[in-house]
Design a protein around this motif. Structure first.
Motif, mmCIF file in Angstrom:
data_model
loop_
_atom_site.group_PDB
_atom_site.id
_atom_site.type_symbol
_atom_site.label_atom_id
_atom_site.label_comp_id
_atom_site.label_asym_id
_atom_site.label_seq_id
_atom_site.Cartn_x
_atom_site.Cartn_y
_atom_site.Cartn_z
ATOM 1 N N ARG A 287 0.812 -1.220 0.000
ATOM 2 C CA ARG A 287 0.000 0.000 0.000
ATOM 3 C C ARG A 287 0.848 1.275 0.000
ATOM 4 O O ARG A 287 0.338 2.362 -0.247
ATOM 5 C CB ARG A 287 -0.939 0.013 1.207
ATOM 6 C CG ARG A 287 -0.254 -0.002 2.545
ATOM 7 C CD ARG A 287 -1.266 0.128 3.670
ATOM 8 N NE ARG A 287 -0.632 0.016 4.990
ATOM 9 C CZ ARG A 287 -0.507 -1.119 5.654
ATOM 10 N NH1 ARG A 287 -0.996 -2.241 5.144
ATOM 11 N NH2 ARG A 287 0.083 -1.156 6.839
ATOM 12 N N ASP A 288 2.158 1.159 0.298
ATOM 13 C CA ASP A 288 3.032 2.337 0.289
ATOM 14 C C ASP A 288 3.308 2.839 -1.125
ATOM 15 O O ASP A 288 3.827 3.944 -1.305
ATOM 16 C CB ASP A 288 4.367 2.017 0.975
ATOM 17 C CG ASP A 288 4.203 1.683 2.440
ATOM 18 O OD1 ASP A 288 3.189 2.104 3.020
ATOM 19 O OD2 ASP A 288 5.082 1.008 3.009
ATOM 20 N N LEU A 293 3.986 7.357 -5.465
ATOM 21 C CA LEU A 293 3.500 8.109 -6.618
ATOM 22 C C LEU A 293 3.093 9.522 -6.228
ATOM 23 O O LEU A 293 3.355 10.487 -6.953
ATOM 24 C CB LEU A 293 2.330 7.374 -7.254
ATOM 25 C CG LEU A 293 2.656 6.061 -7.979
ATOM 26 C CD1 LEU A 293 1.384 5.379 -8.434
ATOM 27 C CD2 LEU A 293 3.594 6.308 -9.155
ATOM 28 N N GLU A 294 2.462 9.644 -5.072
ATOM 29 C CA GLU A 294 2.031 10.959 -4.591
ATOM 30 C C GLU A 294 3.217 11.901 -4.407
ATOM 31 O O GLU A 294 3.108 13.109 -4.604
ATOM 32 C CB GLU A 294 1.276 10.813 -3.267
ATOM 33 C CG GLU A 294 -0.139 10.306 -3.403
ATOM 34 C CD GLU A 294 -1.077 11.320 -4.033
ATOM 35 O OE1 GLU A 294 -0.883 12.520 -3.809
ATOM 36 O OE2 GLU A 294 -1.986 10.896 -4.772
ATOM 37 N N VAL A 300 10.156 2.489 -7.677
ATOM 38 C CA VAL A 300 10.487 1.995 -6.339
ATOM 39 C C VAL A 300 11.923 1.499 -6.372
ATOM 40 O O VAL A 300 12.248 0.556 -7.093
ATOM 41 C CB VAL A 300 9.527 0.862 -5.906
ATOM 42 C CG1 VAL A 300 10.009 0.223 -4.603
ATOM 43 C CG2 VAL A 300 8.112 1.397 -5.726
ATOM 44 N N GLY A 301 12.774 2.160 -5.604
ATOM 45 C CA GLY A 301 14.182 1.771 -5.576
ATOM 46 C C GLY A 301 14.488 0.720 -4.546
ATOM 47 O O GLY A 301 15.548 0.090 -4.580
ATOM 48 N N LEU A 302 13.543 0.516 -3.592
ATOM 49 C CA LEU A 302 13.753 -0.489 -2.552
ATOM 50 C C LEU A 302 12.410 -0.877 -1.954
ATOM 51 O O LEU A 302 11.773 -0.079 -1.255
ATOM 52 C CB LEU A 302 14.672 0.063 -1.455
ATOM 53 C CG LEU A 302 14.926 -0.864 -0.253
ATOM 54 C CD1 LEU A 302 15.639 -2.136 -0.698
ATOM 55 C CD2 LEU A 302 15.725 -0.150 0.827
ATOM 56 N N PHE A 303 11.957 -2.080 -2.245
ATOM 57 C CA PHE A 303 10.780 -2.655 -1.601
ATOM 58 C C PHE A 303 11.315 -3.654 -0.575
ATOM 59 O O PHE A 303 11.841 -4.695 -0.923
ATOM 60 C CB PHE A 303 9.892 -3.336 -2.641
ATOM 61 C CG PHE A 303 8.654 -4.005 -2.063
ATOM 62 C CD1 PHE A 303 8.271 -3.827 -0.739
ATOM 63 C CD2 PHE A 303 7.858 -4.801 -2.860
ATOM 64 C CE1 PHE A 303 7.141 -4.440 -0.226
ATOM 65 C CE2 PHE A 303 6.719 -5.421 -2.356
ATOM 66 C CZ PHE A 303 6.375 -5.241 -1.031
ATOM 67 N N GLN A 539 12.656 7.384 1.533
ATOM 68 C CA GLN A 539 11.268 7.364 1.954
ATOM 69 C C GLN A 539 10.497 8.441 1.180
ATOM 70 O O GLN A 539 11.006 9.543 0.964
ATOM 71 C CB GLN A 539 11.164 7.637 3.454
ATOM 72 C CG GLN A 539 11.886 6.632 4.337
ATOM 73 C CD GLN A 539 11.292 5.233 4.233
ATOM 74 O OE1 GLN A 539 10.141 5.067 3.855
ATOM 75 N NE2 GLN A 539 12.082 4.236 4.579
ATOM 76 N N PRO A 540 9.278 8.146 0.737
ATOM 77 C CA PRO A 540 8.529 9.129 -0.058
ATOM 78 C C PRO A 540 8.440 10.509 0.584
ATOM 79 O O PRO A 540 8.518 11.529 -0.115
ATOM 80 C CB PRO A 540 7.142 8.483 -0.172
ATOM 81 C CG PRO A 540 7.409 7.011 -0.108
ATOM 82 C CD PRO A 540 8.551 6.864 0.861
ATOM 83 N N ALA A 541 8.300 10.558 1.913
ATOM 84 C CA ALA A 541 8.168 11.849 2.590
ATOM 85 C C ALA A 541 9.445 12.688 2.507
ATOM 86 O O ALA A 541 9.398 13.913 2.661
ATOM 87 C CB ALA A 541 7.801 11.632 4.056
ATOM 88 N N GLN A 542 10.593 12.046 2.251
ATOM 89 C CA GLN A 542 11.852 12.783 2.169
ATOM 90 C C GLN A 542 12.104 13.366 0.786
ATOM 91 O O GLN A 542 12.945 14.248 0.613
ATOM 92 C CB GLN A 542 13.014 11.849 2.540
ATOM 93 C CG GLN A 542 12.967 11.326 3.968
ATOM 94 C CD GLN A 542 14.048 10.275 4.212
ATOM 95 O OE1 GLN A 542 14.166 9.301 3.461
ATOM 96 N NE2 GLN A 542 14.826 10.461 5.265
#
Length: 586
Positions: A287-288, A293-294, A300-303, A539-542
């Motif tokens: 779900r992340d 995308l947002e 995705v560089g790391l799942f 991390q997306p937030a960064q």
């Protein structure tokens, strides 16, 4: 009384809210929120547990021998009285009704309150009675034992209105997965370091956090008002009105800055001199992908696939379950590349005792140096083949890359490639569709960085895991707050290894990224660009803050700065000075 606690700042911003304490040091119980409609049922559980304990105490009293000391039946009577005392029974119900705690959590929270009250009593005899309260509470908790574990999701409506912040000795990575869907606006832990997984998830949530605050869970009481200063690593307990107002202003400014950075989402990540940069996302769960995308990630560089294996009471996901999870990420990313790291457990990310490597020994002296990551995968070939088959099947739905963690040995390289070939052969034999994948190696062991030429012919791409690379290069446990001050990504040895890996990959025409926490640290953006890095995963937030830095960077003017840095004893202090000097000259 207002007090200040100090720890390590691991996620920026300010959080203000009421303290929620998780698990006292005496007992380890489930902590989760219930829906308001379920309060009556939870109180019913509490009452049934109380009746079981009362029956047990009465039975013990009846079975006492005739010559038993008079103190024993008197003690049991005291415990029976405490069991029905309004200070325990009624107040515990109040935690359930008003704060929507589960019964175990409510008992634990009220026990904390009562124990503190006993500790403050001047009379020594009364102070000693806190042991009786603890013993009664432990009997209640034993009667309440259930299968629930961890922090379950909670909506804002359930939280009771006030913002909440979490205070704990530590938060297990598996519990942090549940934390990602809760309403907590920040957290504080007694232990941990800047790159412990607790800190990493805090940054992924983009919420303020302080770790390594030592005595926080002992000094903070349930429902205390707290300020978490994620910029300075300070926790203010029960702040004065003036301090509270100052931090509320800072909180508003921080929120405005976040909103401003979000506007960069659709702006191409290109430096001033026209260098395109890949900004990728690190994710823990399928779900992340939406958050990636947002944030404007181009893949995705790391799942971190190990999180699919956690919180399962020893039952590992089968091939089909893994395939569905990987496929959902691939499809959610709409044609953008997805890099799936094979399971990386051990150290600060253990599995349940029944399934993880820690189950092989009663004690693991150095988990970071033990059977973890690819070492464990190769020791469990059936599990590894299931994961590889699931990833290959997902590759039929989009662009997928497989990333192998903690490689360092020639034998591991050959074993991995053989396992991947076997997985393909098995799928072909079964007539199951699968797709092509690129195979990559994580560079996080110094031996791999130093002998990169040994790895180069066998892998399509490389990703530098700076968290572990720093840890192993400096012999620092990154989750241990006692040595956290020595954990230094700017150490000359670390910078030399990172620069060398990037240069060798660029010379060989192999793509290379950094997926450790340095990639998401804006203070490191220009440095990594100067080293030749053109792919960052974080991390997306960064991502917005890093994008802002690279949009203002001119890579053609950074090369000579990197050369100037090589002679510096303190690169962390020297680099900002060099950047400012160049900006003034420009």
């Amino acid at each position: 009384m207002s007090i200040q606690l100090f720890g390590l700042p691991v996620s920026r911003g300010v959080a203000i809210g009421r303290a929620v304490l998780v698990a006292s040091s005496r007992v380890d119980v489930a902590h989760y929120f219930i829906e308001p409609a379920n309060a009556a049922a939870e109180i019913g559980r509490l009452c049934r547990a109380r009746d079981l304990v009362a029956a047990e105490l009465s039975r013990l009293k009846a079975e006492l021998p005739h010559d038993a000391p008079a103190e024993l039946p008197a003690l049991l009577d005291v415990h029976l009285m405490l069991l029905h005392d309004p200070m325990l029974e009624d107040a515990t119900r109040q935690w359930i009704v008003e704060r929507h705690y589960n019964a175990e959590w409510a008992v634990s929270a009220q026990t904390e309150v009562l124990v503190r009250q006993f500790d403050e009593m001047e009379d020594e005899y009364l102070r000693d009675r806190k042991a009786d309260v603890e013993q009664v509470a432990e009997r209640l908790l034993a009667a309440l034992v259930s299968g629930h574990q961890g922090l379950l999701p909670v909506t804002t409506a359930v939280s009771g209105g006030d913002p909440l912040v979490l205070v704990a000795t530590d938060i297990a990575p598996a519990d942090m997965l549940q934390f990602k869907r809760s309403v907590f606006s920040g957290f504080v832990t007694d232990v941990g370091g800047r790159t412990s997984h607790t800190a990493i998830v805090a940054r992924s949530l983009d919420i303020p956090a302080v770790v390594g605050a030592r005595e926080a869970s002992r000094l903070v009481c349930q429902d205390d008002w707290l300020i978490i200063d994620g910029d300075q690593g300070v926790v203010v307990v029960n702040p004065s009105p003036i301090v509270l107002e100052e931090y509320r202003f800072r909180q508003q400014q921080s929120d405005l800055e976040r909103d401003r950075l979000k506007r960069l989402r659709y702006k191409p990540a290109v430096t001033l001199d026209g260098q395109p940069i890949e900004l990728l996302a690190n994710i823990e769960l399928p779900r992340d992908a939406e958050a990636a995308l947002e944030a404007g990630a181009v893949g995705v560089g790391l799942f971190r696939s190990e999180f699919l294996f956690m919180n399962r009471n020893g039952e590992l996901p089968d091939e089909d379950e893994q395939y569905q999870a990987y496929r959902s990420v691939v499809e959610a990313m709409k044609g953008l590349p997805v890099t799936i790291r094979t399971i990386d457990i051990g150290a600060d990310k253990p599995l349940d005792r029944a399934s993880g490597p820690e189950s092989r020994h009663d004690a693991v002296l150095n988990p970071a140096l033990g059977l973890r990551a690819i070492r464990w995968s190769l020791a469990e070939p059936d599990m590894f083949l299931k994961q590889l088959r699931a990833i290959l099947r997902a590759a039929a739905c989009g662009k997928v890359r497989i990333l192998i963690p903690m490689l360092a040995q020639r034998s591991e390289i050959h074993a991995v490639r053989e396992a991947l070939a076997t997985a393909r052969q098995q799928l072909d034999a079964q007539g199951v569709a699968h797709g092509p994948v690129e195979l990559g190696a994580m560079i996080e062991v110094p031996a791999a960085a130093i002998s990169l030429s040994m790895l180069m012919p066998h892998f399509d791409f490389f990703s530098i895991g700076t968290n572990d690379l720093i840890q192993y290069t400096l012999a620092i446990d990154r989750a241990d707050e006692q040595v956290a001050a020595l954990y230094d990504g700017w150490h000359p040895a670390v910078l030399s290894l990172i620069s060398s890996v990037i240069r060798q990959c660029n010379d060989a025409g192999k793509s290379v990224s950094v997926c450790g926490e340095m990639a998401g640290d804006p203070a490191c953006t220009e440095l990594l660009l100067a080293m030749g890095l053109r792919a960052f995963s974080m991390q997306p937030a960064q991502l917005p803050a890093v994008k802002q830095r690279l949009l203002r960077a001119d890579t053609s003017r950074l090369d000579d700065l990197l050369q100037s840095l090589e002679g510096e004893d303190d690169p962390a202090r020297a680099w900002p000075v060099l950047l400012r000097t160049r900006a003034v000259a420009a």
